[in-house]
Design an enzyme around this catalytic site. Sequence first.
Site, PDB file in Angstrom:
ATOM      1  N   ASP A  61     -28.124  -9.978  69.534  1.00  0.00           N
ATOM      2  CA  ASP A  61     -27.884  -9.293  70.399  1.00  0.00           C
ATOM      3  C   ASP A  61     -26.991  -9.446  71.532  1.00  0.00           C
ATOM      4  OD1 ASP A  61     -28.649  -6.677  72.419  1.00  0.00           O
ATOM      5  OD2 ASP A  61     -31.807  -8.061  71.664  1.00  0.00           O
ATOM      6  N   ASP A  71     -26.629  -3.362  72.346  1.00  0.00           N
ATOM      7  CA  ASP A  71     -27.264  -3.420  74.206  1.00  0.00           C
ATOM      8  C   ASP A  71     -26.710  -2.361  74.712  1.00  0.00           C
ATOM      9  OD1 ASP A  71     -29.916  -3.860  75.588  1.00  0.00           O
ATOM     10  OD2 ASP A  71     -28.136  -4.404  77.401  1.00  0.00           O
ATOM     11  N   GLU A 116     -27.903   0.095  70.322  1.00  0.00           N
ATOM     12  CA  GLU A 116     -29.148   0.966  70.791  1.00  0.00           C
ATOM     13  C   GLU A 116     -28.782   1.639  71.985  1.00  0.00           C
ATOM     14  OE1 GLU A 116     -32.627  -0.654  74.059  1.00  0.00           O
ATOM     15  OE2 GLU A 116     -30.398  -0.879  74.679  1.00  0.00           O
ATOM     16  N   HIS A 120     -38.863  -5.049  72.801  1.00  0.00           N
ATOM     17  CA  HIS A 120     -39.602  -5.967  74.420  1.00  0.00           C
ATOM     18  C   HIS A 120     -39.633  -4.659  75.387  1.00  0.00           C
ATOM     19  CE1 HIS A 120     -35.227  -5.578  73.653  1.00  0.00           C
ATOM     20  NE2 HIS A 120     -35.081  -5.945  74.992  1.00  0.00           N
ATOM     21  N   ASP A 121     -39.091  -3.215  75.305  1.00  0.00           N
ATOM     22  CA  ASP A 121     -39.395  -2.849  76.804  1.00  0.00           C
ATOM     23  C   ASP A 121     -40.149  -1.435  76.227  1.00  0.00           C
ATOM     24  OD1 ASP A 121     -36.444  -3.711  77.401  1.00  0.00           O
ATOM     25  OD2 ASP A 121     -35.634  -2.614  76.249  1.00  0.00           O
TER      26      ASP A 121
END
Length: 560
Positions: free
Chosen positions: A103, A204, A255, A328-329
Site C-alpha cells: 500500500d 491510496d 483507490e 478496512h474503511d
Amino acid sequence: MTTITQDPNWWKTASIYQIYPKSFCDSGDKGTGDIQGIISKLDYLQRLGIDAIWLTPVYQSPMIDNGYDISDYYAINPDFGTMADFDQLLEEAHQRGIRLIMDIVVNHTSTEHQWFQSALGDKNSPYRDYYIWRDPVEGEAPNNWLSKFGGSAWALDDATGQYYLHLFAKEQADLNWENPQVREEVKQVIRFWAEKGVDGFRLDVINLISKAQDFSDDHQGDGRRFYTDGPRVHEFLQEISQAVFQQYDSVTVGEMSSTTLEHCQQYSSLDGKELSMVFNFHHLKVDYPNGEKWTKAPFDFLQLKQIFNHWQTGLNGKGWGALFWCNHDQPRIVSRLGNDKQYRVESAKMLAASIHMMQGTPYIYQGEEFAMTNPGYTSIEQYRDVESTNMYDIMVHQQGVKHDEMMAILAQKSRDNSRTPMQWNRERYAGFSKAQPWLDIADNYQEINAEQAEQNYDSVFYFYQQLIQLRKQIEVITTGDYLDLYPDHDAVFGYQRRSQQQTLICLNNYYAQETECVLPSDFEASQASYVLGNYQDLPQQVSRHQVLRPYETRIIVLQN
Ligand code: GLC
C-alpha cells in the site's frame, strides 16, 4: 513448493486478499497484529486459494490513521516487526505462490515525516515546497474546503502564519505534486519496494493528488470538485507509471475517491499507461441518502443494480475494475446488505457470488471469507478510529445530535466495524493475541471464527474457495460482457455474462422472502447446468422459471 506464474495478466483471473496487519494476528502478546503473525497464517491463505495479498501500510508511522500517516517510507514500524520480518514474509508468500502488493500512501505524509518537520515553521526549508502552504484570508483558513475526517482542511503553522492543506487528519499533510522533486521522491519510494521484489502497489486516494492551483472557495460543496480527478492527475500517473510501474511489471490498483467512469476508463485503460485497475466506491454509497454517510439508513437496491450495470458495461473492453464489498474503511457487508443473524451464512455466500461472477479482480478482506459481522459496539469508548471519534465530537458536541442516535449511526457506518481483530478460534481473545486486543473483539467469536469455518464443508470459507477456483476455470467470468437481466425486480439481482464460447447467469435473491424470476427466452436453459449455489438441493435440470429461496444464489453456465 508452488511458484509464481510469469503470466503478465495473472491479475485478471486472480483473487486478492487484503490484510489489515494491526488486526490480523499477533505473534506475541502485544494486543496488536504483526508481520510474524501474518507469516504464521500463510498456510491458511494458501488453503483459501488466493493469488495475492494486499498489505495495508506497515511503514514507520505514529499511527494516527493506523499507518496511512507515514513518517518513513523506507522503514517498517517496529510495532509490526523489522525489515528482516518483511523480507521473510515476501519470500514465504512467494514460496506458496502468493504475490504481495504494498500500500503506497503518497497523497500525504505524516506530519512527523522529516520532510514536514523540516518544512514546519521555516519558509526557507528545502522541504517547504513539498507541501501545500497558503496565506490566511481575512485572518481565516485560505478557503472553505473541508477535511474528509471533519472540520477545515487547513491547519495553521503558527511560526510562519501560513496554513498547510490536509484533506484527511491534520496529522496527514498533503504533498505538493506540482513540485517535480516530490514526484522524484515518490518514484524512489516505489523503486525501493519494487527492487525488493514486491509484485504490485495499491495507491491510496491516488485521484486526489492534483489540486486546482487557485484554491478557490467551493460554494457548492466541500471542495472535492477542485481536487478529485484533478487537472494534472493523468499526467502525473503516466509519469510514475512509465518511470517505475512499467519497468518492474508491477500490478497497480488505484483507490479512487468519488471518481467517474470516464476517468476510470483512462486510469485503468488497457494500454497500461496509468494503472492496472481501479477501486471505486459508488456501490458502497447506496446507504448514504443524498450522499450523506453519517446517517442510519437502509440501502437502495435498485440503485445498487444501476451502479453495477453502469460500471460493468462501461469498463468492459476499456479498463479494469476491482470487485469488492469490504475493506478496512467499510462496515462488514453481511451486516450491511445481508442478514447477519438467521441468514448469515446464506446471505454472505450470496453477496460473494454476486460480485465474484462479474468482470474485474475480486478483493477479499480478512474475515469476510467466513462472514465476520459488525461488532455492535454500545459505548463510544470502544471506538478507536480517528474519523469516527472526530465525527462523534462534531455531531454530538457541535451539531447537537443525540448520543444514542450517533451511537446507532456509528454502529452502522464506523470504519471500526471492519477493523475488529480476526476471529481465528474460540479461545480467549479469539486466538488473535495472548493479550487484550487494541480494539474489542466481536462477542460472537466463539461461533464465528476461521477454525470453525475450516471444519465445516458447508461454510462460507469453502464457498469463497470455490468462487476463487471458478474464476480460473470458467473463461466467461473474465472475458464476457454484462447484461442486467432484471433491473426493476424488487428482490432479484440477476445478470448474464456472455462470451463467444459461454454464457453465465448469476441469480441472487437479496431478501429473506422467497421470490421468482424467469430466465431470458433466448437462453437454452435445458442445455445449461448449475455450477454453484448456496443451498444443497439444486435440481438436476435448469428450468426457465426460477424460484429463489431466502438469500439464495445460483450460478448457471451454458456452453454456446
Ligand atoms: C484511504 C484509506 C483510509 C485512509 C485514507 C487516508 O481512504 O483506505 O484508511 O484513512 O485513505 O489515507
